[in-house]
Structures are given as C-alpha cells and as structure tokens.
Design an enzyme around this catalytic site. Structure first.
Site, mmCIF file in Angstrom:
data_model
loop_
_atom_site.group_PDB
_atom_site.id
_atom_site.type_symbol
_atom_site.label_atom_id
_atom_site.label_comp_id
_atom_site.label_asym_id
_atom_site.label_seq_id
_atom_site.Cartn_x
_atom_site.Cartn_y
_atom_site.Cartn_z
ATOM 1 N N ASP A 5 0.880 -1.166 0.000
ATOM 2 C CA ASP A 5 0.000 0.000 0.000
ATOM 3 C C ASP A 5 0.919 1.218 0.000
ATOM 4 O OD1 ASP A 5 -2.132 -1.720 0.365
ATOM 5 O OD2 ASP A 5 -2.794 -0.847 2.269
ATOM 6 N N HIS B 192 5.006 -7.444 0.145
ATOM 7 C CA HIS B 192 4.602 -8.759 -0.350
ATOM 8 C C HIS B 192 5.222 -9.048 -1.723
ATOM 9 C CE1 HIS B 192 1.192 -9.355 2.645
ATOM 10 N NE2 HIS B 192 1.612 -8.115 2.869
ATOM 11 N N SER C 213 9.111 3.326 5.184
ATOM 12 C CA SER C 213 10.075 3.881 4.240
ATOM 13 C C SER C 213 9.600 3.754 2.808
ATOM 14 C CB SER C 213 11.439 3.219 4.429
ATOM 15 O OG SER C 213 12.427 3.915 3.718
#
Length: 284
Positions: free
Chosen positions: A84, A140, A238
C-alpha cells in the site's frame, strides 16, 4: 531546511533512539489511546487491522501490523503491487538509470549494489513506492517465483520524504537497503526495501539473517513464494523500489498514483524469450 540540518546530525544514533522507543512496551490501558491518536493524526484506517489495538504490545508491533484476512484481494495473472503506497516515480530503466524525482536520476547499479546485479534489468521497468505513516507497512511478493538471492547494502539513513527526494542526490542508492531477487516464469524482479531516518531495520520473513552483515546471500534450494505472500516488513516505514526485467509486463504509473497491495500492475504470464519470438515470426 530539515535535510541540511540532518546532514550534521548523528542519524544512526537518532534512529537507534527512535527504534528503542518504538520497542518499549506500552501499558495495555494506554494502547487504545496512544495508537488511536497516532492513527487519527496520520489518517490510518484501524478497521483493517488484524487485531484489537490492545493486543499490540509496542508501537513497533502496531506500526508493522498485519491486515485482516481477505481485505486486499490479490489479482490473478498479474504482476501485483507489493505494498500500500503512493507511486513516486515509474518508467523504463534508460541507460542504466532510474528517475528519483523529475530532473534527478541515479544509477541502477548503485541501487542494487553492483553492475552484475543490475545487468538483468537494463531496459527493464521500475516503480518507486513511498509508504506514508498511514499506510500498511508489510511488503509482499509481486509475482510467483523463487527467492534466489538477498543483498544487504549498508548505507546512510536520510529521510525519504518529498523534500529529501528533491535534495539528496541518489537518495535510494545512498540509504541502507535490502534487495530481494525473485525469479519466476514471467521473468526476474528485484524488490528493494530502502531504510530511512527512524527505520534502521528491515525484517525479511524468508531469512531472519538477511539484514545481518553485508553482501549477497544466494539460496539453494531457493524458497518458493506466491504473489501476495509476505516478503518483509519495515520496522517503522520507508520506500520500496520494484525493478523488473524487460520481459516482465510492468505497466507505467504516474507520480502521485495511490496503489494497494494486490492491485494489478501488469500482465503476468510466461513471456517468450526474444529468440522464441524470432522463430515464431519466421514461421509466419
């Protein structure tokens, strides 16, 4: 101005202090208020968290929280977003360089820690993702494949906000980072986790020792991973840079585009090699 000041600050020591504070146990009776106040401040959606707020013993646990099962559908037959985030830049690796921000570029070889590592991605495509404090902070796998290598590249700990991106040359190739290389039927990708001020550690779920020492760790046998599987997490937050071989169907995205984990970013099917294409063309 902040970036100029930080050049004279012991950033690693400051990051260590932030890390110790984030790992300090929060009394259960205060967790809802503390985490709720932070979420309201940054705009995080707590309804997506996998556990009640009282179950996160430390701020670090809360910050690196998992999502509820099924809340991010993983696109099928696609290269998917690993995070995201917001797209900072995206495009083609031209003459071995990537765009950091408009008018500022840096070398892919510097990002990946060597020309040999970068060779597979020349003329390939890339996308850079900034994870805002409001975002989910686990990373992921963008494709199905095998994790063939991991490379820890020591470096600095500048912030990675828009001001720093505009003022620190080769920022993502300057900060400490962890490069995970995945080989799949669709081609090869490198998922680069860039540390920053306040983000001194990246945890790789496939190898607890990946962040230790420096240099490349190659895996034999190489562990299998499927798109959408957990790959790593920032202990705080980050930036992630995804670099893909030319034959991987990674699309372009405009700077400022928000993306979600599992969102399709390109077609994922076993690509023909250039020689196979030539043979097919000759037979027509």
């Amino acid at each position: 101005m902040l970036v100029e000041i930080l050049r004279f600050v012991p950033r690693r020591a400051l990051t260590g202090l932030i890390g110790r504070a984030a790992r300090t146990r929060v009394p259960r009776r205060l967790r809802g208020a503390v985490y709720g106040a932070f979420a309201r401040r940054v705009g995080a959606d707590l309804s997506e968290a996998d556990r009640p707020l009282g179950d996160y013993a430390t701020f670090q646990d809360f910050f690196a929280r998992r999502l509820r099962d099924g809340i991010r559908p993983i696109a099928t037959d696609a290269v998917v977003s690993p995070v995201d985030a917001t797209v900072v830049s995206a495009g083609t690796v031209e003459r071995g360089r990537l765009v950091q921000v408009k008018g500022l570029t840096y070398a892919l070889a510097d990002l990946l820690g060597g020309a040999d590592e970068a060779a597979a991605y020349l003329d390939g495509r890339y996308a850079t993702f900034y994870l805002h404090p409001r975002d989910y902070h686990r990373i992921h796998a963008p494709i199905d494949g095998r994790i063939i290598a991991s490379r820890h590249v020591p470096g600095g700990l500048f912030p990675v906000n828009p001001e720093a991106c505009a003022k620190v040359p080769a920022l993502f190739a300057t900060n400490e980072r962890l490069v995970t290389t995945i080989e799949g039927d669709v081609g090869r990708v490198a998922v680069v986790k860039v540390a920053a001020l306040g983000v001194g550690t990246v945890r790789a779920f496939y190898d607890d020792a990946a962040w230790e020492g420096a240099g490349t760790r190659r895996y034999d046998p190489a562990p299998s991973i499927r798109r959408g599987d957990e790959l790593a997490t920032f202990l705080m937050g980050s930036t992630v840079v995804l670099v893909a071989e030319r034959r991987v169907g990674l699309r372009d995205f405009a700077a400022g585009t928000p993306v979600r984990l599992g969102e399709a970013m390109g077609e994922a099917r076993a690509a023909e090699t250039d020689s196979a294409k030539d043979v097919a063309s000759a037979g027509r």
